[in-house]
Design a protein around this motif. Structure first.
Motif, PDB file in Angstrom:
ATOM      1  N   TYR A  28       0.844  -1.191   0.000  1.00 17.30           N
ATOM      2  CA  TYR A  28       0.000   0.000   0.000  1.00 17.30           C
ATOM      3  C   TYR A  28       0.880   1.241   0.000  1.00 17.30           C
ATOM      4  CZ  TYR A  28      -3.510  -3.429   1.407  1.00 17.30           C
ATOM      5  OH  TYR A  28      -4.329  -4.531   1.452  1.00 17.30           O
ATOM      6  N   GLU A  29       0.580   2.160  -0.909  1.00 21.25           N
ATOM      7  CA  GLU A  29       1.316   3.434  -0.926  1.00 21.25           C
ATOM      8  C   GLU A  29       0.560   4.439  -0.070  1.00 21.25           C
ATOM      9  OE1 GLU A  29       1.870   5.371  -4.709  1.00 21.25           O
ATOM     10  OE2 GLU A  29       3.320   6.785  -3.854  1.00 21.25           O
ATOM     11  N   LEU A  30       1.225   4.908   0.978  1.00 21.63           N
ATOM     12  CA  LEU A  30       0.590   5.807   1.946  1.00 21.63           C
ATOM     13  C   LEU A  30       1.565   6.930   2.289  1.00 21.63           C
ATOM     14  CD1 LEU A  30      -0.890   2.991   4.204  1.00 21.63           C
ATOM     15  CD2 LEU A  30      -2.176   4.475   2.659  1.00 21.63           C
ATOM     16  N   PRO A  31       1.049   8.037   2.809  1.00 20.71           N
ATOM     17  CA  PRO A  31       1.947   9.149   3.149  1.00 20.71           C
ATOM     18  C   PRO A  31       2.922   8.757   4.253  1.00 20.71           C
ATOM     19  CG  PRO A  31      -0.368   9.825   3.205  1.00 20.71           C
ATOM     20  CD  PRO A  31      -0.360   8.347   3.096  1.00 20.71           C
ATOM     21  N   MET A  32       4.112   9.266   4.168  1.00 20.36           N
ATOM     22  CA  MET A  32       5.045   9.075   5.270  1.00 20.36           C
ATOM     23  C   MET A  32       4.436   9.709   6.513  1.00 20.36           C
ATOM     24  SD  MET A  32       8.067   7.686   5.648  1.00 20.36           S
ATOM     25  CE  MET A  32       9.142   7.855   4.220  1.00 20.36           C
ATOM     26  N   GLY A  33       4.414   8.981   7.596  1.00 15.34           N
ATOM     27  CA  GLY A  33       3.830   9.495   8.835  1.00 15.34           C
ATOM     28  C   GLY A  33       2.433   8.967   9.117  1.00 15.34           C
ATOM     29  N   VAL A  34       1.881   8.146   8.220  1.00 17.33           N
ATOM     30  CA  VAL A  34       0.569   7.549   8.495  1.00 17.33           C
ATOM     31  C   VAL A  34       0.677   6.677   9.745  1.00 17.33           C
ATOM     32  CG1 VAL A  34       1.025   5.516   7.056  1.00 17.33           C
ATOM     33  CG2 VAL A  34      -1.332   6.256   7.448  1.00 17.33           C
ATOM     34  N   ARG A  35      -0.404   6.598  10.506  1.00 17.70           N
ATOM     35  CA  ARG A  35      -0.322   5.836  11.752  1.00 17.70           C
ATOM     36  C   ARG A  35      -0.414   4.322  11.489  1.00 17.70           C
ATOM     37  NH1 ARG A  35      -0.316   9.088  16.109  1.00 17.70           N
ATOM     38  NH2 ARG A  35      -1.032  11.232  15.795  1.00 17.70           N
ATOM     39  N   LEU A  36       0.294   3.568  12.318  1.00 19.99           N
ATOM     40  CA  LEU A  36       0.302   2.107  12.192  1.00 19.99           C
ATOM     41  C   LEU A  36      -1.115   1.550  12.268  1.00 19.99           C
ATOM     42  CD1 LEU A  36       1.722  -0.657  12.151  1.00 19.99           C
ATOM     43  CD2 LEU A  36       1.974  -0.464  14.641  1.00 19.99           C
ATOM     44  N   SER A  37      -1.922   2.060  13.182  1.00 21.47           N
ATOM     45  CA  SER A  37      -3.292   1.556  13.346  1.00 21.47           C
ATOM     46  C   SER A  37      -4.119   1.791  12.084  1.00 21.47           C
ATOM     47  CB  SER A  37      -3.955   2.254  14.532  1.00 21.47           C
ATOM     48  OG  SER A  37      -3.878   3.665  14.422  1.00 21.47           O
ATOM     49  N   GLU A  38      -3.884   2.911  11.400  1.00 25.09           N
ATOM     50  CA  GLU A  38      -4.618   3.202  10.163  1.00 25.09           C
ATOM     51  C   GLU A  38      -4.218   2.223   9.056  1.00 25.09           C
ATOM     52  OE1 GLU A  38      -4.347   7.260   8.942  1.00 25.09           O
ATOM     53  OE2 GLU A  38      -5.446   6.931   7.074  1.00 25.09           O
ATOM     54  N   ILE A  39      -2.944   1.911   8.985  1.00 21.43           N
ATOM     55  CA  ILE A  39      -2.483   0.942   7.984  1.00 21.43           C
ATOM     56  C   ILE A  39      -3.178  -0.398   8.189  1.00 21.43           C
ATOM     57  CG2 ILE A  39      -0.489  -0.349   7.123  1.00 21.43           C
ATOM     58  CD1 ILE A  39       1.285   1.981   7.939  1.00 21.43           C
ATOM     59  N   ILE A  40      -3.184  -0.859   9.432  1.00 18.45           N
ATOM     60  CA  ILE A  40      -3.731  -2.191   9.721  1.00 18.45           C
ATOM     61  C   ILE A  40      -5.254  -2.215   9.544  1.00 18.45           C
ATOM     62  CG2 ILE A  40      -4.087  -3.896  11.562  1.00 18.45           C
ATOM     63  CD1 ILE A  40      -1.311  -3.116  12.631  1.00 18.45           C
ATOM     64  N   GLU A  41      -5.938  -1.213  10.085  1.00 14.67           N
ATOM     65  CA  GLU A  41      -7.404  -1.265  10.112  1.00 14.67           C
ATOM     66  C   GLU A  41      -8.035  -0.820   8.792  1.00 14.67           C
ATOM     67  OE1 GLU A  41      -8.551   1.052  13.479  1.00 14.67           O
ATOM     68  OE2 GLU A  41      -7.425  -0.200  14.886  1.00 14.67           O
ATOM     69  N   ASP A  42      -7.531   0.268   8.196  1.00 14.55           N
ATOM     70  CA  ASP A  42      -8.190   0.838   7.013  1.00 14.55           C
ATOM     71  C   ASP A  42      -7.693   0.242   5.704  1.00 14.55           C
ATOM     72  OD1 ASP A  42      -9.420   2.352   8.877  1.00 14.55           O
ATOM     73  OD2 ASP A  42      -8.459   4.245   8.359  1.00 14.55           O
ATOM     74  N   TYR A  43      -6.444  -0.201   5.664  1.00 13.11           N
ATOM     75  CA  TYR A  43      -5.893  -0.683   4.390  1.00 13.11           C
ATOM     76  C   TYR A  43      -5.690  -2.200   4.386  1.00 13.11           C
ATOM     77  CZ  TYR A  43      -5.567   4.178   3.316  1.00 13.11           C
ATOM     78  OH  TYR A  43      -5.916   5.478   3.087  1.00 13.11           O
ATOM     79  N   ALA A  44      -5.173  -2.744   5.457  1.00  8.99           N
ATOM     80  CA  ALA A  44      -4.939  -4.191   5.508  1.00  8.99           C
ATOM     81  C   ALA A  44      -6.182  -4.946   5.986  1.00  8.99           C
ATOM     82  CB  ALA A  44      -3.749  -4.504   6.417  1.00  8.99           C
ATOM     83  N   GLY A  45      -7.292  -4.241   6.192  1.00  6.55           N
ATOM     84  CA  GLY A  45      -8.554  -4.912   6.499  1.00  6.55           C
ATOM     85  C   GLY A  45      -8.710  -5.388   7.920  1.00  6.55           C
ATOM     86  N   GLY A  46      -7.857  -4.929   8.809  1.00  5.05           N
ATOM     87  CA  GLY A  46      -7.964  -5.332  10.212  1.00  5.05           C
ATOM     88  C   GLY A  46      -7.319  -6.679  10.479  1.00  5.05           C
ATOM     89  N   MET A  47      -7.367  -7.078  11.755  1.00  2.21           N
ATOM     90  CA  MET A  47      -6.731  -8.333  12.149  1.00  2.21           C
ATOM     91  C   MET A  47      -7.514  -9.529  11.614  1.00  2.21           C
ATOM     92  SD  MET A  47      -4.049  -7.372  13.754  1.00  2.21           S
ATOM     93  CE  MET A  47      -3.529  -8.947  14.432  1.00  2.21           C
ATOM     94  N   LYS A  48      -6.794 -10.546  11.210  1.00  2.00           N
ATOM     95  CA  LYS A  48      -7.394 -11.743  10.622  1.00  2.00           C
ATOM     96  C   LYS A  48      -8.256 -12.474  11.654  1.00  2.00           C
ATOM     97  CE  LYS A  48      -6.046 -15.616   7.703  1.00  2.00           C
ATOM     98  NZ  LYS A  48      -4.896 -16.324   7.101  1.00  2.00           N
ATOM     99  N   ASN A  49      -9.417 -12.924  11.219  1.00  5.21           N
ATOM    100  CA  ASN A  49     -10.354 -13.682  12.067  1.00  5.21           C
ATOM    101  C   ASN A  49     -10.728 -12.925  13.343  1.00  5.21           C
ATOM    102  OD1 ASN A  49     -10.237 -15.861  10.234  1.00  5.21           O
ATOM    103  ND2 ASN A  49      -8.403 -16.654  11.253  1.00  5.21           N
ATOM    104  N   GLY A  50     -10.722 -11.609  13.281  1.00 10.23           N
ATOM    105  CA  GLY A  50     -11.084 -10.815  14.450  1.00 10.23           C
ATOM    106  C   GLY A  50     -10.080 -10.895  15.579  1.00 10.23           C
ATOM    107  N   GLY A  51      -8.864 -11.265  15.266  1.00  4.85           N
ATOM    108  CA  GLY A  51      -7.839 -11.415  16.298  1.00  4.85           C
ATOM    109  C   GLY A  51      -7.439 -10.091  16.925  1.00  4.85           C
ATOM    110  N   GLU A  52      -6.629 -10.192  17.960  1.00  9.74           N
ATOM    111  CA  GLU A  52      -6.175  -9.005  18.688  1.00  9.74           C
ATOM    112  C   GLU A  52      -4.717  -8.732  18.355  1.00  9.74           C
ATOM    113  OE1 GLU A  52      -5.176  -7.862  23.309  1.00  9.74           O
ATOM    114  OE2 GLU A  52      -6.920  -9.144  22.909  1.00  9.74           O
ATOM    115  N   PHE A  53      -4.430  -7.477  18.017  1.00  9.50           N
ATOM    116  CA  PHE A  53      -3.043  -7.100  17.699  1.00  9.50           C
ATOM    117  C   PHE A  53      -2.159  -7.318  18.921  1.00  9.50           C
ATOM    118  CE2 PHE A  53       0.377  -3.954  17.853  1.00  9.50           C
ATOM    119  CZ  PHE A  53       0.989  -4.128  16.626  1.00  9.50           C
ATOM    120  N   LYS A  54      -1.036  -7.986  18.682  1.00 11.49           N
ATOM    121  CA  LYS A  54      -0.085  -8.233  19.765  1.00 11.49           C
ATOM    122  C   LYS A  54       1.223  -7.479  19.542  1.00 11.49           C
ATOM    123  CE  LYS A  54       2.337 -12.138  21.976  1.00 11.49           C
ATOM    124  NZ  LYS A  54       2.459 -13.622  21.927  1.00 11.49           N
TER     125      LYS A  54
END
Length: 423
Positions: free
Chosen positions: A254-280
């Protein structure tokens, strides 16, 4: 949706053609530079844009070019590092397959900036399809007058060739890559002299990563301030290709602006945690970076923000782990790779990495003892005295494991088994 710069021509089933690249402004920067700007002006624009190397080191690209002295001897060389071999890192392959002329134009401009007539793409053997694409498109660029002798009637000559790597991780290190190109064993060398002074065959050589070179045409067409304004943080500049893998629903680049938040990458672009899992945890910049934890879940992903928490952005390859992942096993998997890929040139790396692998294996299989944790910490410190940056990078996930998840390591030892396995 953020602006797409490097992946704007990305298609699901084929590469962008020369016509499609030109329709979006491709090669306009080259035409303008050859007509209006000197090599020194090109270097200054890249420095003003704060273009930091996207291969992991984050060294200013313009500054590296400026270290080639004006009266430096000829021939000079530009080398493109496409030897992308670190686990979890695959952005350069995506860039080449999406829009190869972007890289070709970037190399021509970078070669012009240091007055080099020869560009070499050093590419890993597993990327054979990408190598063939580049060879074909280099020919098309030459036929169109953008490459070869007397480019667009400017009197400037630049040629590019593709070189297949021998296929070892250490070949991605600058001095080892130069040794490999010269047909030597790819051992690293400590500067001075730096490659920009005495590099390939003793001549000035600038080596840049694929993503770094792909940024150059856009900067020279749109300006340094435009590039800086793409970032979300004041210290950042441009966009970044984040390669997301692991326990997420939509892994990919995913091409995103430098400085984008990690949580935004995971939730908005990578579709969130697999199988509703919890980020560790995650490794934010490839296998040679340390772990980020839930404490860092909303961190801004740029070089300075990661540095402020003792970590690195690296290549931007984010490897995500959920609560059910055993991080001892994950770290052991990475160390097995690094121990195998050590070139063996210096003792700390050659002996230390297999020793760490052996201890982690004992812990993971329930054979560890309380003495193993302080032993791991001690060995990791020794590996910072190795000959090159390979070993310090290799132990970064181990150090992160012991810093943030020592309790999980201790649980393996106390329970005499992996607590994440049923038996």
């Amino acid at each position: 949706m953020y602006p797409q710069i490097l992946l704007r021509n990305r298609k699901p089933d084929r590469i962008a053609t020369l016509a499609e690249y030109r329709a979006g402004g491709g090669y306009e920067g080259l035409v303008r530079v050859l007509q209006q700007r000197s090599p020194a002006e090109v270097r200054q624009v890249l420095l003003d844009a704060i273009l930091l190397g996207r291969g992991g080191a984050a060294f200013p690209a313009g500054m590296k070019m400026m270290t080639v002295a004006e009266d430096a001897p000829f021939p000079r060389y530009l080398v493109c590092n496409a030897d992308e071999m670190e686990p979890g890192t695959f952005k350069d392959r995506v860039l080449i397959h999406a829009d190869p002329h972007q890289l070709i134009e970037g190399m021509i401009l970078a070669a012009y900036a240091i007055s080099a007539e020869k560009g070499i793409i050093f590419i890993r053997p597993e990327y054979e399809s990408a190598a063939r694409i580049l060879e074909r498109e280099i020919g098309i660029a030459r036929e169109a007058g953008f490459l070869g002798r007397n480019i667009l009637g400017s009197g400037i000559d630049v040629e590019i060739v593709v070189h297949r790597s021998g296929g070892r991780y250490i070949c991605g290190e600058v001095t080892a890559q130069i040794n490999a190109l010269e047909g030597r064993r790819p051992n690293p060398k400590q500067p001075p002299p730096y490659p920009t002074e005495k590099g390939l065959w003793g001549k000035p050589t600038v080596l840049q990563n694929v993503e770094t070179l792909c940024c150059i045409p856009h900067i020279l067409r749109n300006g340094a301030q435009w590039f800086k304004d793409l970032a979300l943080t004041e210290s950042g500049a441009g966009t970044k290709i984040f390669g997301i893998s692991g326990k997420v629903n939509r892994p990919g680049c995913y091409e995103l602006p430098m400085g984008v938040r990690l949580s935004e990458i995971i939730e908005d672009y990578a579709g969130g945690m697999k199988n509703g899992g919890e980020f560790k945890a995650c490794l934010p910049g490839g296998a040679s970076t340390g772990f980020l934890t839930r404490e860092h879940y909303h961190i801004e992903m740029d070089f300075d923000a990661l540095k402020s928490v003792g970590n690195r952005l690296g290549t931007g390859a984010v490897m995500v782990f959920d609560r059910d992942t055993c991080l001892v096993a994950a770290t052991l998997n990475l160390i097995e790779f690094f121990a195998r890929e050590s070139c063996g040139w210096c003792t700390p790396c050659r002996e230390g990495l297999p020793y760490i692998r052996e201890i982690l294996w004992r812990i993971e299989t329930g054979k560890g003892t309380a003495e193993d944790i302080p032993a791991l910490k001690k060995i990791c410190k020794h590996l910072w005295y190795s000959y090159c940056a390979f070993a310090p990078g290799a132990v970064s996930p181990v150090e992160g494991l012991l810093t943030h998840f020592e309790g999980e390591v201790a649980a393996h030892i106390n329970q005499k088994k992996c607590p994440f396995r049923n038996s």
